[in-house]
Design a protein around this motif. Structure first.
Motif, PDB file in Angstrom:
ATOM      1  N   PRO A 184     -13.215 -24.951  16.533  1.00  0.00           N
ATOM      2  CA  PRO A 184     -12.283 -25.287  15.447  1.00  0.00           C
ATOM      3  C   PRO A 184     -11.391 -24.100  15.094  1.00  0.00           C
ATOM      4  CG  PRO A 184     -14.484 -24.944  14.577  1.00  0.00           C
ATOM      5  CD  PRO A 184     -14.612 -24.901  16.073  1.00  0.00           C
ATOM      6  N   PHE A 185     -10.363 -24.367  14.297  1.00  0.00           N
ATOM      7  CA  PHE A 185      -9.377 -23.350  13.921  1.00  0.00           C
ATOM      8  C   PHE A 185      -9.413 -23.156  12.412  1.00  0.00           C
ATOM      9  CE2 PHE A 185      -5.167 -21.548  13.169  1.00  0.00           C
ATOM     10  CZ  PHE A 185      -5.071 -20.642  14.212  1.00  0.00           C
ATOM     11  N   PRO A 186      -9.276 -21.903  11.948  1.00  0.00           N
ATOM     12  CA  PRO A 186      -9.312 -21.665  10.491  1.00  0.00           C
ATOM     13  C   PRO A 186      -8.043 -22.161   9.808  1.00  0.00           C
ATOM     14  CG  PRO A 186      -8.862 -19.613  11.659  1.00  0.00           C
ATOM     15  CD  PRO A 186      -9.163 -20.643  12.707  1.00  0.00           C
ATOM     16  N   LYS A 187      -8.211 -23.144   8.943  1.00  0.00           N
ATOM     17  CA  LYS A 187      -7.078 -23.724   8.229  1.00  0.00           C
ATOM     18  C   LYS A 187      -7.096 -23.381   6.740  1.00  0.00           C
ATOM     19  CE  LYS A 187      -5.095 -26.170  11.548  1.00  0.00           C
ATOM     20  NZ  LYS A 187      -3.678 -26.019  11.949  1.00  0.00           N
ATOM     21  N   GLY A 188      -8.274 -23.016   6.216  1.00  0.00           N
ATOM     22  CA  GLY A 188      -8.375 -22.643   4.810  1.00  0.00           C
ATOM     23  C   GLY A 188      -8.753 -21.185   4.709  1.00  0.00           C
ATOM     24  N   ASN A 189      -7.863 -20.363   4.180  1.00  0.00           N
ATOM     25  CA  ASN A 189      -8.041 -18.905   4.162  1.00  0.00           C
ATOM     26  C   ASN A 189      -8.267 -18.415   2.740  1.00  0.00           C
ATOM     27  OD1 ASN A 189      -5.280 -19.444   6.115  1.00  0.00           O
ATOM     28  ND2 ASN A 189      -7.161 -18.734   7.098  1.00  0.00           N
ATOM     29  N   PHE A 249      -2.491 -11.187   7.418  1.00  0.00           N
ATOM     30  CA  PHE A 249      -3.271  -9.997   7.749  1.00  0.00           C
ATOM     31  C   PHE A 249      -2.423  -8.942   8.425  1.00  0.00           C
ATOM     32  CE2 PHE A 249      -5.848  -7.537  10.761  1.00  0.00           C
ATOM     33  CZ  PHE A 249      -6.622  -6.858   9.832  1.00  0.00           C
ATOM     34  N   LEU A 250      -1.629  -9.324   9.414  1.00  0.00           N
ATOM     35  CA  LEU A 250      -0.819  -8.336  10.129  1.00  0.00           C
ATOM     36  C   LEU A 250       0.201  -7.684   9.200  1.00  0.00           C
ATOM     37  CD1 LEU A 250      -0.295 -10.167  13.541  1.00  0.00           C
ATOM     38  CD2 LEU A 250      -1.841  -8.268  13.027  1.00  0.00           C
ATOM     39  N   ALA A 251       0.751  -8.460   8.276  1.00  0.00           N
ATOM     40  CA  ALA A 251       1.681  -7.876   7.296  1.00  0.00           C
ATOM     41  C   ALA A 251       0.951  -6.942   6.343  1.00  0.00           C
ATOM     42  CB  ALA A 251       2.389  -8.979   6.517  1.00  0.00           C
ATOM     43  N   ALA A 252      -0.281  -7.284   5.973  1.00  0.00           N
ATOM     44  CA  ALA A 252      -1.039  -6.466   5.019  1.00  0.00           C
ATOM     45  C   ALA A 252      -1.384  -5.096   5.583  1.00  0.00           C
ATOM     46  CB  ALA A 252      -2.314  -7.199   4.606  1.00  0.00           C
ATOM     47  N   ILE A 253      -1.497  -4.973   6.899  1.00  0.00           N
ATOM     48  CA  ILE A 253      -1.740  -3.659   7.496  1.00  0.00           C
ATOM     49  C   ILE A 253      -0.657  -2.674   7.066  1.00  0.00           C
ATOM     50  CG2 ILE A 253      -1.698  -2.402   9.703  1.00  0.00           C
ATOM     51  CD1 ILE A 253      -3.186  -4.719  10.957  1.00  0.00           C
ATOM     52  N   ILE A 254       0.563  -3.165   6.925  1.00  0.00           N
ATOM     53  CA  ILE A 254       1.684  -2.327   6.505  1.00  0.00           C
ATOM     54  C   ILE A 254       1.812  -2.293   4.987  1.00  0.00           C
ATOM     55  CG2 ILE A 254       4.163  -1.944   6.703  1.00  0.00           C
ATOM     56  CD1 ILE A 254       2.612  -1.653   9.338  1.00  0.00           C
ATOM     57  N   GLU A 255       1.674  -3.457   4.357  1.00  0.00           N
ATOM     58  CA  GLU A 255       1.979  -3.558   2.925  1.00  0.00           C
ATOM     59  C   GLU A 255       0.808  -3.186   2.021  1.00  0.00           C
ATOM     60  OE1 GLU A 255       3.260  -7.583   2.514  1.00  0.00           O
ATOM     61  OE2 GLU A 255       5.185  -7.244   3.527  1.00  0.00           O
ATOM     62  N   PHE A 256      -0.431  -3.439   2.477  1.00  0.00           N
ATOM     63  CA  PHE A 256      -1.610  -3.192   1.645  1.00  0.00           C
ATOM     64  C   PHE A 256      -2.694  -2.471   2.472  1.00  0.00           C
ATOM     65  CE2 PHE A 256       0.350  -7.144   0.135  1.00  0.00           C
ATOM     66  CZ  PHE A 256       0.645  -6.796  -1.174  1.00  0.00           C
ATOM     67  N   PRO A 257      -2.400  -1.286   2.971  1.00  0.00           N
ATOM     68  CA  PRO A 257      -3.354  -0.617   3.870  1.00  0.00           C
ATOM     69  C   PRO A 257      -4.700  -0.316   3.217  1.00  0.00           C
ATOM     70  CG  PRO A 257      -1.590   0.883   3.194  1.00  0.00           C
ATOM     71  CD  PRO A 257      -1.179  -0.486   2.766  1.00  0.00           C
ATOM     72  N   MET A 297     -22.941 -12.922  17.668  1.00  0.00           N
ATOM     73  CA  MET A 297     -22.244 -13.071  16.394  1.00  0.00           C
ATOM     74  C   MET A 297     -20.830 -13.507  16.710  1.00  0.00           C
ATOM     75  SD  MET A 297     -21.706 -10.377  13.240  1.00  0.00           S
ATOM     76  CE  MET A 297     -20.181  -9.685  13.872  1.00  0.00           C
ATOM     77  N   THR A 298     -20.360 -14.561  16.096  1.00  0.00           N
ATOM     78  CA  THR A 298     -19.113 -15.163  16.555  1.00  0.00           C
ATOM     79  C   THR A 298     -17.910 -14.222  16.397  1.00  0.00           C
ATOM     80  OG1 THR A 298     -19.987 -17.293  15.872  1.00  0.00           O
ATOM     81  CG2 THR A 298     -17.657 -17.202  16.425  1.00  0.00           C
ATOM     82  N   TYR A 299     -17.618 -13.781  15.183  1.00  0.00           N
ATOM     83  CA  TYR A 299     -16.409 -12.994  14.945  1.00  0.00           C
ATOM     84  C   TYR A 299     -16.776 -11.643  14.353  1.00  0.00           C
ATOM     85  CZ  TYR A 299     -14.543 -17.646  15.552  1.00  0.00           C
ATOM     86  OH  TYR A 299     -14.275 -18.882  16.052  1.00  0.00           O
ATOM     87  N   LEU A 300     -16.058 -10.599  14.771  1.00  0.00           N
ATOM     88  CA  LEU A 300     -16.365  -9.246  14.317  1.00  0.00           C
ATOM     89  C   LEU A 300     -15.443  -8.860  13.157  1.00  0.00           C
ATOM     90  CD1 LEU A 300     -18.231  -6.809  14.903  1.00  0.00           C
ATOM     91  CD2 LEU A 300     -16.441  -5.941  16.410  1.00  0.00           C
ATOM     92  N   CYS A 301     -14.441  -8.043  13.397  1.00  0.00           N
ATOM     93  CA  CYS A 301     -13.574  -7.554  12.312  1.00  0.00           C
ATOM     94  C   CYS A 301     -12.181  -8.167  12.339  1.00  0.00           C
ATOM     95  CB  CYS A 301     -13.470  -6.029  12.388  1.00  0.00           C
ATOM     96  SG  CYS A 301     -14.985  -5.159  11.957  1.00  0.00           S
ATOM     97  N   PHE A 302     -11.447  -7.990  13.438  1.00  0.00           N
ATOM     98  CA  PHE A 302     -10.082  -8.507  13.483  1.00  0.00           C
ATOM     99  C   PHE A 302     -10.047 -10.016  13.346  1.00  0.00           C
ATOM    100  CE2 PHE A 302      -6.491 -10.166  16.062  1.00  0.00           C
ATOM    101  CZ  PHE A 302      -5.467  -9.753  15.237  1.00  0.00           C
ATOM    102  N   GLU A 303     -10.829 -10.709  14.165  1.00  0.00           N
ATOM    103  CA  GLU A 303     -10.803 -12.171  14.106  1.00  0.00           C
ATOM    104  C   GLU A 303     -11.316 -12.685  12.764  1.00  0.00           C
ATOM    105  OE1 GLU A 303     -11.021 -14.757  17.673  1.00  0.00           O
ATOM    106  OE2 GLU A 303     -12.379 -13.181  18.362  1.00  0.00           O
ATOM    107  N   ARG A 304     -12.335 -12.027  12.224  1.00  0.00           N
ATOM    108  CA  ARG A 304     -12.862 -12.450  10.928  1.00  0.00           C
ATOM    109  C   ARG A 304     -11.832 -12.194   9.831  1.00  0.00           C
ATOM    110  NH1 ARG A 304     -16.036 -16.128   9.564  1.00  0.00           N
ATOM    111  NH2 ARG A 304     -17.667 -15.415  11.011  1.00  0.00           N
ATOM    112  N   ALA A 305     -11.124 -11.061   9.906  1.00  0.00           N
ATOM    113  CA  ALA A 305     -10.145 -10.724   8.865  1.00  0.00           C
ATOM    114  C   ALA A 305      -8.988 -11.709   8.859  1.00  0.00           C
ATOM    115  CB  ALA A 305      -9.642  -9.298   9.060  1.00  0.00           C
ATOM    116  N   TRP A 306      -8.466 -12.039  10.024  1.00  0.00           N
ATOM    117  CA  TRP A 306      -7.316 -12.957   9.994  1.00  0.00           C
ATOM    118  C   TRP A 306      -7.747 -14.384   9.685  1.00  0.00           C
ATOM    119  CZ3 TRP A 306      -6.496 -17.254  12.850  1.00  0.00           C
ATOM    120  CH2 TRP A 306      -6.983 -17.345  14.163  1.00  0.00           C
ATOM    121  N   ALA A 307      -9.030 -14.730   9.969  1.00  0.00           N
ATOM    122  CA  ALA A 307      -9.519 -16.034   9.529  1.00  0.00           C
ATOM    123  C   ALA A 307      -9.586 -16.091   8.005  1.00  0.00           C
ATOM    124  CB  ALA A 307     -10.893 -16.321  10.134  1.00  0.00           C
TER     125      ALA A 307
END
Length: 313
Positions: free
Chosen positions: A60-65, A126-134, A109-119
């Protein structure tokens, strides 16, 4: 004296003295998982992420964040406790019967850090927050690494030989972020998450699809044991082999697109080509760079036959 499948596998991934290149079809792994790690249905996980099924037979795909707006939502968000994970008693009972002389046990374990964070946040957010909210991103990633470390510690208590997870970092052509941002935000958290696994001399089997050529050496330097699936069309295989040689094994590397669309002779030539690049000195496990349920059987059979014929040391 010939090595067992397990012994040969360990010699290969540790850059020892394998007798042949192991293959991903070898019956060397026995996997265990906690409950509620992944479900092939519409569901909400322990992080509050809502997952929805798309095509049948795929994840499945994460639809609710729940952290789509970290400015408003992060302060109230509670990360789950890894000690709350449960395991089916049948899994533990079967684990007691595994022939540990011939099989390696891996905790999934299904998801580690990057995949879990963007889910949690949504990919764009998430990718924008790396710049805007480090600062907030650093906090989130550390909490995710803390959770992962807790899960891995529980697997260590069960006597596993390795841990695995999904952490897709690349597109077909590049990383999802700059290598500099990857090293700043993720490498410290990986070191923290894997600390106890590596101290115990257990293996870390790191899954990342896509182009990860630029950071393969970074993963090797922090002690990752195996990187899979090494997508052939997305990565520079000679550079990867050079950058990780003697430190991290590479698994996969055989072009699945070619397996799906080519002839058995095409597959034979591809296996020979990849073997010439990745076999040298050990550190290679041969297999498709992706798995699909409807791969042509004649092509898969040719893959294994050619790997067996050309994989001897």
């Amino acid at each position: 004296m010939s090595l067992s499948i397990k012994e040969n596998y360990l010699e290969a991934v540790r850059y020892g003295n394998p007798e042949y290149v192991p293959m991903t079809c070898d019956p060397v792994w026995y996997g265990i998982s906690f409950d509620d790690i992944l479900k092939l249905e519409n569901w909400t996980d322990r992080f509050g992420v809502k997952w929805e099924m798309g095509m049948e037979g795929v994840v499945p795909f994460p639809k609710g964040n729940p952290l789509a707006d970290i400015e408003r939502q992060l302060e109230q968000y509670k990360f789950p406790d890894p000690d709350g994970l449960m395991m089916n008693p049948d899994v533990l009972d079967r684990l007691k019967t595994v022939d540990r002389n011939n099989v390696l046990v891996i905790g999934n374990m299904t998801y580690l850090c990057f995949e879990r964070a963007w889910a949690l946040m949504g990919m764009d957010n998430f990718l924008a927050a790396i710049i805007e909210f480090p600062d907030e991103v650093h906090y989130i990633l550390h909490e995710l690494a803390r959770y992962a470390k807790g899960v891995f510690d529980r697997y260590l208590e069960m006597g596993i030989d390795a841990v695995s997870f999904s952490e897709d970092l690349g597109t077909q052509k590049a990383l999802m972020m700059s290598p500099a941002h990857f090293r700043e935000f993720f490498i410290p958290e990986y070191k923290y998450a894997f600390e106890n696994v590596l101290k115990a001399n257990k293996m870390v089997n790191f899954h990342s699809c896509g182009c990860v050529t630029e950071i393969a050496g970074d993963l090797a330097d922090i002690g990752i044991t195996i990187l899979n699936p090494v997508q052939a069309r997305a990565n520079d295989l000679p550079k990867m082999k050079k950058d990780v040689y003697g430190k991290m094994a590479l698994e996969g590397g055989i072009d699945t697109h070619l397996i799906m669309t080519g002839t058995p002779d095409d597959v034979r030539k591809e296996v020979i080509r990849v073997m010439e690049i990745l076999k040298l000195g050990g550190g290679y496990v041969c297999g498709p760079d992706q798995y699909f349920p409807d791969m042509p059987s004649e092509n898969i059979q040719m893959l294994w036959k050619t790997a067996k014929d050309t994989g001897k040391y």
